[in-house]
Design a protein around this motif. Structure first.
Motif, PDB file in Angstrom:
ATOM      1  N   GLY A  52     -75.815 -42.840   0.590  1.00 41.54           N
ATOM      2  CA  GLY A  52     -77.061 -42.178   0.227  1.00 41.54           C
ATOM      3  C   GLY A  52     -78.284 -43.013   0.568  1.00 41.54           C
ATOM      4  O   GLY A  52     -78.192 -44.096   1.156  1.00 41.54           O
ATOM      5  N   MET A  53     -79.444 -42.494   0.206  1.00 44.53           N
ATOM      6  CA  MET A  53     -80.723 -43.154   0.450  1.00 44.53           C
ATOM      7  C   MET A  53     -81.543 -43.141  -0.840  1.00 44.53           C
ATOM      8  O   MET A  53     -81.408 -42.237  -1.658  1.00 44.53           O
ATOM      9  N   ARG A  54     -82.396 -44.146  -1.001  1.00 44.85           N
ATOM     10  CA  ARG A  54     -83.329 -44.155  -2.117  1.00 44.85           C
ATOM     11  C   ARG A  54     -84.590 -43.413  -1.697  1.00 44.85           C
ATOM     12  O   ARG A  54     -85.111 -43.626  -0.586  1.00 44.85           O
ATOM     13  N   ALA A  55     -85.084 -42.531  -2.549  1.00 46.31           N
ATOM     14  CA  ALA A  55     -86.298 -41.768  -2.265  1.00 46.31           C
ATOM     15  C   ALA A  55     -87.328 -42.039  -3.349  1.00 46.31           C
ATOM     16  O   ALA A  55     -87.006 -42.039  -4.542  1.00 46.31           O
ATOM     17  N   VAL A  56     -88.560 -42.286  -2.943  1.00 39.57           N
ATOM     18  CA  VAL A  56     -89.647 -42.592  -3.872  1.00 39.57           C
ATOM     19  C   VAL A  56     -90.863 -41.740  -3.516  1.00 39.57           C
ATOM     20  O   VAL A  56     -91.215 -41.609  -2.343  1.00 39.57           O
ATOM     21  N   VAL A  57     -91.495 -41.175  -4.533  1.00 32.35           N
ATOM     22  CA  VAL A  57     -92.772 -40.480  -4.369  1.00 32.35           C
ATOM     23  C   VAL A  57     -93.827 -41.310  -5.081  1.00 32.35           C
ATOM     24  O   VAL A  57     -93.683 -41.608  -6.273  1.00 32.35           O
ATOM     25  N   GLU A  58     -94.869 -41.697  -4.367  1.00 28.54           N
ATOM     26  CA  GLU A  58     -95.847 -42.595  -4.963  1.00 28.54           C
ATOM     27  C   GLU A  58     -97.260 -42.282  -4.481  1.00 28.54           C
ATOM     28  O   GLU A  58     -97.460 -41.611  -3.466  1.00 28.54           O
ATOM     29  N   ASP A  59     -98.225 -42.805  -5.223  1.00 30.84           N
ATOM     30  CA  ASP A  59     -99.620 -42.719  -4.816  1.00 30.84           C
ATOM     31  C   ASP A  59     -99.866 -43.777  -3.749  1.00 30.84           C
ATOM     32  O   ASP A  59     -99.621 -44.966  -3.984  1.00 30.84           O
ATOM     33  N   PRO A  60    -100.329 -43.401  -2.559  1.00 33.86           N
ATOM     34  CA  PRO A  60    -100.478 -44.375  -1.477  1.00 33.86           C
ATOM     35  C   PRO A  60    -101.569 -45.414  -1.724  1.00 33.86           C
ATOM     36  O   PRO A  60    -101.548 -46.483  -1.115  1.00 33.86           O
ATOM     37  N   LYS A  61    -102.504 -45.121  -2.619  1.00 34.56           N
ATOM     38  CA  LYS A  61    -103.586 -46.071  -2.887  1.00 34.56           C
ATOM     39  C   LYS A  61    -103.232 -47.075  -3.972  1.00 34.56           C
ATOM     40  O   LYS A  61    -103.535 -48.256  -3.870  1.00 34.56           O
ATOM     41  N   THR A  62    -102.568 -46.591  -5.017  1.00 34.68           N
ATOM     42  CA  THR A  62    -102.275 -47.449  -6.168  1.00 34.68           C
ATOM     43  C   THR A  62    -100.843 -47.944  -6.215  1.00 34.68           C
ATOM     44  O   THR A  62    -100.550 -48.924  -6.897  1.00 34.68           O
ATOM     45  N   GLY A  63     -99.935 -47.246  -5.505  1.00 35.90           N
ATOM     46  CA  GLY A  63     -98.523 -47.613  -5.561  1.00 35.90           C
ATOM     47  C   GLY A  63     -97.811 -47.093  -6.796  1.00 35.90           C
ATOM     48  O   GLY A  63     -96.619 -47.362  -6.990  1.00 35.90           O
ATOM     49  N   VAL A  64     -98.510 -46.347  -7.640  1.00 38.21           N
ATOM     50  CA  VAL A  64     -97.892 -45.782  -8.840  1.00 38.21           C
ATOM     51  C   VAL A  64     -96.804 -44.782  -8.441  1.00 38.21           C
ATOM     52  O   VAL A  64     -97.042 -43.875  -7.637  1.00 38.21           O
ATOM     53  N   ILE A  65     -95.614 -44.964  -8.997  1.00 48.92           N
ATOM     54  CA  ILE A  65     -94.481 -44.089  -8.667  1.00 48.92           C
ATOM     55  C   ILE A  65     -94.508 -42.846  -9.549  1.00 48.92           C
ATOM     56  O   ILE A  65     -94.571 -42.933 -10.777  1.00 48.92           O
ATOM     57  N   LEU A  66     -94.449 -41.686  -8.903  1.00 44.35           N
ATOM     58  CA  LEU A  66     -94.466 -40.411  -9.610  1.00 44.35           C
ATOM     59  C   LEU A  66     -93.063 -39.866  -9.827  1.00 44.35           C
ATOM     60  O   LEU A  66     -92.828 -39.115 -10.775  1.00 44.35           O
ATOM     61  N   ASP A  67     -92.148 -40.212  -8.947  1.00 44.39           N
ATOM     62  CA  ASP A  67     -90.747 -39.805  -9.101  1.00 44.39           C
ATOM     63  C   ASP A  67     -89.914 -40.630  -8.135  1.00 44.39           C
ATOM     64  O   ASP A  67     -90.418 -41.125  -7.114  1.00 44.39           O
ATOM     65  N   GLU A  68     -88.637 -40.796  -8.441  1.00 44.02           N
ATOM     66  CA  GLU A  68     -87.723 -41.493  -7.552  1.00 44.02           C
ATOM     67  C   GLU A  68     -86.293 -41.086  -7.867  1.00 44.02           C
ATOM     68  O   GLU A  68     -85.988 -40.642  -8.971  1.00 44.02           O
ATOM     69  N   GLY A  69     -85.434 -41.209  -6.872  1.00 47.71           N
ATOM     70  CA  GLY A  69     -84.038 -40.845  -7.047  1.00 47.71           C
ATOM     71  C   GLY A  69     -83.264 -41.120  -5.775  1.00 47.71           C
ATOM     72  O   GLY A  69     -83.749 -41.814  -4.877  1.00 47.71           O
ATOM     73  N   GLU A  70     -82.055 -40.594  -5.681  1.00 51.95           N
ATOM     74  CA  GLU A  70     -81.195 -40.848  -4.529  1.00 51.95           C
ATOM     75  C   GLU A  70     -80.937 -39.581  -3.730  1.00 51.95           C
ATOM     76  O   GLU A  70     -80.712 -38.508  -4.303  1.00 51.95           O
ATOM     77  N   ILE A  71     -81.004 -39.726  -2.433  1.00 57.81           N
ATOM     78  CA  ILE A  71     -80.665 -38.631  -1.520  1.00 57.81           C
ATOM     79  C   ILE A  71     -79.148 -38.592  -1.383  1.00 57.81           C
ATOM     80  O   ILE A  71     -78.526 -39.558  -0.945  1.00 57.81           O
ATOM     81  N   ARG A  72     -78.563 -37.470  -1.769  1.00 57.08           N
ATOM     82  CA  ARG A  72     -77.108 -37.295  -1.719  1.00 57.08           C
ATOM     83  C   ARG A  72     -76.778 -35.965  -1.058  1.00 57.08           C
ATOM     84  O   ARG A  72     -77.587 -35.047  -1.058  1.00 57.08           O
ATOM     85  N   GLY A  73     -75.544 -35.889  -0.518  1.00 52.53           N
ATOM     86  CA  GLY A  73     -75.104 -34.655   0.100  1.00 52.53           C
ATOM     87  C   GLY A  73     -74.485 -34.902   1.455  1.00 52.53           C
ATOM     88  O   GLY A  73     -74.186 -36.046   1.835  1.00 52.53           O
ATOM     89  N   SER A  74     -74.301 -33.838   2.214  1.00 54.64           N
ATOM     90  CA  SER A  74     -73.612 -33.925   3.501  1.00 54.64           C
ATOM     91  C   SER A  74     -74.594 -34.203   4.639  1.00 54.64           C
ATOM     92  O   SER A  74     -75.810 -34.140   4.465  1.00 54.64           O
ATOM     93  N   THR A  75     -74.031 -34.490   5.814  1.00 54.80           N
ATOM     94  CA  THR A  75     -74.860 -34.771   6.994  1.00 54.80           C
ATOM     95  C   THR A  75     -75.405 -33.507   7.642  1.00 54.80           C
ATOM     96  O   THR A  75     -76.218 -33.597   8.567  1.00 54.80           O
ATOM     97  N   GLY A  76     -74.973 -32.354   7.183  1.00 52.31           N
ATOM     98  CA  GLY A  76     -75.514 -31.103   7.705  1.00 52.31           C
ATOM     99  C   GLY A  76     -74.622 -30.431   8.728  1.00 52.31           C
ATOM    100  O   GLY A  76     -73.518 -30.902   9.045  1.00 52.31           O
ATOM    101  N   ASP A  77     -75.106 -29.343   9.268  1.00 49.25           N
ATOM    102  CA  ASP A  77     -74.369 -28.519  10.232  1.00 49.25           C
ATOM    103  C   ASP A  77     -74.495 -29.123  11.625  1.00 49.25           C
ATOM    104  O   ASP A  77     -75.568 -29.139  12.223  1.00 49.25           O
ATOM    105  N   THR A  78     -73.372 -29.609  12.179  1.00 46.54           N
ATOM    106  CA  THR A  78     -73.384 -30.281  13.481  1.00 46.54           C
ATOM    107  C   THR A  78     -73.865 -29.366  14.595  1.00 46.54           C
ATOM    108  O   THR A  78     -74.692 -29.767  15.431  1.00 46.54           O
ATOM    109  N   THR A  79     -73.367 -28.155  14.612  1.00 46.99           N
ATOM    110  CA  THR A  79     -73.764 -27.217  15.665  1.00 46.99           C
ATOM    111  C   THR A  79     -75.250 -26.932  15.612  1.00 46.99           C
ATOM    112  O   THR A  79     -75.951 -26.955  16.632  1.00 46.99           O
TER     113      THR A  79
END
Length: 257
Positions: A52-79
């Protein structure tokens, strides 16, 4: 005793209300959802298969984090992702495709930064990427959501030394999504330049080509080291077409006879 005019009373009341609203910062806030996805350059989505991947949503000026979590799931449809060019506006993520549904409470349109870090299961190859986007209260960004491209390769290198001081160098290399590199596959090994750089005390001694050893992801080469000591070996993979680059380092010790 003076009495306030209607106009003065209005402005005082409004000022007090705004002061209360400003103090909480959430008086007019609306819950807003944003889907965040990570996609490997020239490959598929990055998900649970590589930790998985770590995902963060933040204010670009202050760096304050509004939400964060992990990207999970499949790689998607190959075709859909690799074989059939999607039409304009066509959604490329399926219900199972890796993502993180972030939730933010915002009271006005805001420019936010969406940052990803990983893959979490490949510490030696972790990288970061980010993008900014305006978000409007109550206007969800879902479906494909915000897709952040992550370049590179996952490279895992190791060595062993035979009795004649032959250093055998091995590398397992995949796309950042964990997708396989194999002959007759979507990601053929002949597109890659894979080499090991031998150094000692910061001085480059030589480069060793690591040919594809198959059946998937494995590259191997060897070199002879006669002088005893500790050496560093940096293995890299490079795709000239896409610019994808990855590297990993390992150490080897040659004992005196």
């Amino acid at each position: 005793m003076k009495t306030l005019s209607l106009t003065a009373w209005f402005w005082l009341t409004l000022a007090g209300y705004l002061a209360i609203a400003g103090g909480t910062g959430l008086a007019f806030a609306e819950e807003t959802h944003i889907m965040i996805r990570a996609r490997a350059v020239d490959a598929k989505f990055i998900g649970s298969g590589v930790g998985g991947m770590r995902a963060v949503v933040e204010d670009p000026k202050t760096g304050v984090i509004l939400d964060e979590g992990e990207i999970r799931g499949s790689t998607g449809d190959t075709t859909l992702l690799m074989r059939t060019p999607p039409e304009r506006g066509q959604q490329i993520a399926t219900e199972a495709t890796a993502g993180y549904l972030a939730t933010v409470n915002i009271e006005r349109p805001r420019l936010l930064r969406f940052r990803i870090w990983g893959p979490l299961g490949a510490h030696q190859s972790q990288q970061e990427a980010a993008v900014t986007s305006w978000v409007i209260p109550g206007r969800d960004i879902i479906g494909d959501g915000i897709i952040i491209n992550l370049p590179g390769f996952i490279v895992d290198a190791w060595t062993h030394v035979s009795r004649d001081n032959q250093v055998h160098i091995h590398a397992k290399i995949t796309m950042m999504c964990g997708c396989p590199i194999m002959k007759d596959g979507l990601w053929p090994p002949d597109r890659l330049e894979v080499k090991a750089i031998l150094t000692q005390n910061g001085e480059k001694l030589r480069e060793i080509t690591l040919p594809f050893a198959g059946p998937a992801n494995l590259f191997q080469g060897k070199t002879s080291i006669k002088e005893p000591g500790i050496y560093e070996i940096i293995v890299y993979s490079y795709d000239k077409t896409t610019g994808n680059t990855g590297a990993n380092q390992t150490m080897v010790q040659i004992a005196s006879e």
